[in-house]
Design a protein around this motif. Sequence first.
Motif, PDB file in Angstrom:
ATOM      1  N   TYR A 115       0.833  -1.190   0.000  1.00 50.82           N
ATOM      2  CA  TYR A 115       0.000   0.000   0.000  1.00 50.82           C
ATOM      3  C   TYR A 115       0.870   1.243   0.000  1.00 50.82           C
ATOM      4  O   TYR A 115       1.744   1.396   0.841  1.00 50.82           O
TER       5      TYR A 115
ATOM      6  N   VAL B 162      -1.458  -1.101  -4.352  1.00 44.32           N
ATOM      7  CA  VAL B 162      -2.586  -0.173  -4.347  1.00 44.32           C
ATOM      8  C   VAL B 162      -2.057   1.208  -3.994  1.00 44.32           C
ATOM      9  O   VAL B 162      -1.272   1.357  -3.066  1.00 44.32           O
TER      10      VAL B 162
ATOM     11  N   GLN C 157      -6.370  -0.327  -8.898  1.00 44.30           N
ATOM     12  CA  GLN C 157      -5.122  -0.009  -8.220  1.00 44.30           C
ATOM     13  C   GLN C 157      -5.009   1.425  -7.743  1.00 44.30           C
ATOM     14  O   GLN C 157      -4.193   1.707  -6.883  1.00 44.30           O
TER      15      GLN C 157
END
Lengths: 186, 568
Positions: free
Chosen positions: B71, B94, B114
């Motif tokens: 992330y 992401v 994404q």
Amino acid sequence: MDPSEVEFLAEKEIVKIIPNFSLDKIYLIGGDLGPFNPGLQVDVPVWLALNLKQRQKCRIVPPEWMDVDKLEEMRDLERREDAFTPVPSPYYMELTKLLLNYASDNIPKADEIRTLVKDIWDTRIAKLRLSADSFISQMEAHAKLDNLTLMEINTIRSFLLDSLNCMYKLRSNLQPGSSKGQLTDY
Amino acid sequence: MFITDIRKEFYEVVANQRVALLVASDIDALCACKILQALFHCDQVQYTLVPVTGWQDLSTAFLEHKEQFKYFVLINCGANVDLLEMLQPDDDSVFFICDTHRPVDVVNVYNDTQIKLLIKQDDDLGVPSYDDIFRDEEEEGDDSGNESDEGSEPSGKRRRFDEGAIERRIDRQRAKREWEARRREILFEYEQYEYHGTAASMMFFELAWVLTKDTKDMLWWAVIGLTDQWVHDKITRMKYITDIATMQRHVSRHNHRNEDEENSLSIDCMRISFEYDLRLSLYQHWSLYESICNSCYTSCNFKLWTLNGQKKLQEFLADMGLPLKQVRQKFNSMDMSIKENLRDVIAESSMKYGMKDIRIQTFGVHFGFKNRFLASDMVHATTALLESTEKDESDGDNFIKALDSLSRSNLECLHAGIDQAKKKLMAIQQTVASCICTNLILSQGPFLYCYLMEGTPDVKLFSKPMALALLSKYLLKAFVHSTRNKRCKLLPLIMAAPKDVEKGTVIVVGIPPESETSDKKNFFGRAFEKAAESTSSRTLHDHFDTSIIELKTEDRSKFLDALITLLS
């Protein structure tokens, strides 16, 4: 002892908080804590209360003695008496400092409380110094002091012991008939 | 895609994961980063903070960290470019992007898996609709399939069918060409102007509010982020006032919490108050005279680089009844009787001298007995620290120092920043004065142009993008006030200053024309790109603001010529 060690011991004291999260009872080595429900008061040690407060998970309820009127009475009583009066809590100085540093927005009239506690501390330390002074100068053998807290004892400990040791050495060297290095008992 | 519920779709997703924070180098990003860090500390989320200064930095940082992190949170970078194309991430990375740069790239908007945009959709974004830009590729396959089927028809009917098929094919191709032309037009209109949206720090403050973990510290950081957009002229006055009103609601909510007649708060608690204060930079930490001389608004209106202007300033001070001795003293040592009504007195007198907007809505903070700061003071101080040109200080060090100065416990850092900001403002003022007096600003037709020579005093300060942008804005304002040519007042300005003497590069900044009602939309980003392409100049479009580029000194003249032809 270091003052930080005394503060560490003070953090074991219990204080009331109002959490905003919920958690089941937790079982720690020192005892059980909880369960935590939002909005309901619960007793926790100070170290946990401060950690939760910094993470914005609780509100700290000031202890009962941390109130302007009560502290004013105690301060006046302390000033009138010659001996030491009973203290609100055995760790009053450390708790005041910790709670007012981290949770001053939960404690009403925080500035006045800080001033009052400092006044009480100053009066007691002055009495302690007087008493230590008379103990040393009059060469007394033992003394009894009630109602002293660990922090106050800690401030005077090293000075008192060192000075008594020095006095002892000086006195033993002044004894008539004693050769250098020989100690006589009283 | 745009995120609607910031708590569920962002915070709860990252709360149990390790996150990489990639933060751009501007004050709004720093404030947003502080707020997010405070939230992460409360919930003990593991994160890594990486400051980035440009696209290359961003790519390097991503390559370094993509093995360990899934992330990524990008603050004030990444929305205005096709991020997946640039970074080539794996399928499970992401990206949460909270960026004020507009327009948001269409690929970022329409990617569902994404890229998650932490941007409010009621900021007028004007994103073109999906069907206008993207077309399903399947239709092509159907065409060829039909043709091959038709080819297997018996030969007798083939000619008639073939004609019909050819006509249909021609129609389809024509429709496709028309669609593509329209698509190019729509995209060109969408992407030609660059501007800024709501501050990232306000977005994260809202997240904190939704989680009910908002504190006064976070509120103050959000205010500083908003003020940074105002000080560096990134948003219009209307937007600033609207956002101030939003912040004012939060400030009143916090102030009503525990202020009571009987239970007053400790003096050490932070108090934020709404102020309708003067537009004099740093005046509470300087002397009033110095502040008036070095603030853009007053200096341009009085034209303080001329003798006439100086005389007008003396008249102004005399008109208000302020003795010179008082006014040159440090503000804190001025007489109380003068300080009490200062704002009203100055506002009244400045109306007579044509300065109608000397007061602006802002916020001030007050904690402890000595510490009072206005939001704009903090912005100037932190910017000076972030772009400090001391030797032996890398960009990372400056970033950390600037980040630290935002905390209440690092007041020496903040005061050092204020001192540096004072020097910077004085340098800007002197440079503006010398440029105007020596007519260094040349009108090149469609724009104005100014180049700072290498020997100019303090030119090192202006090798940094934000300082140079601030200088150009002040210079343009001063120019508009001093020139008599009506046409020149409406022109935008391009400013160039040496960036790196050894490598022989200059930094070039383009700003939109100065006007009361300007919408702060900047078209220089695309213009610079096209001019660089057409002359094959060696340029580096590294900064997140596309209107700031780096250029080789030798290519300067042909680049400018290309721009002139492009824009006329």
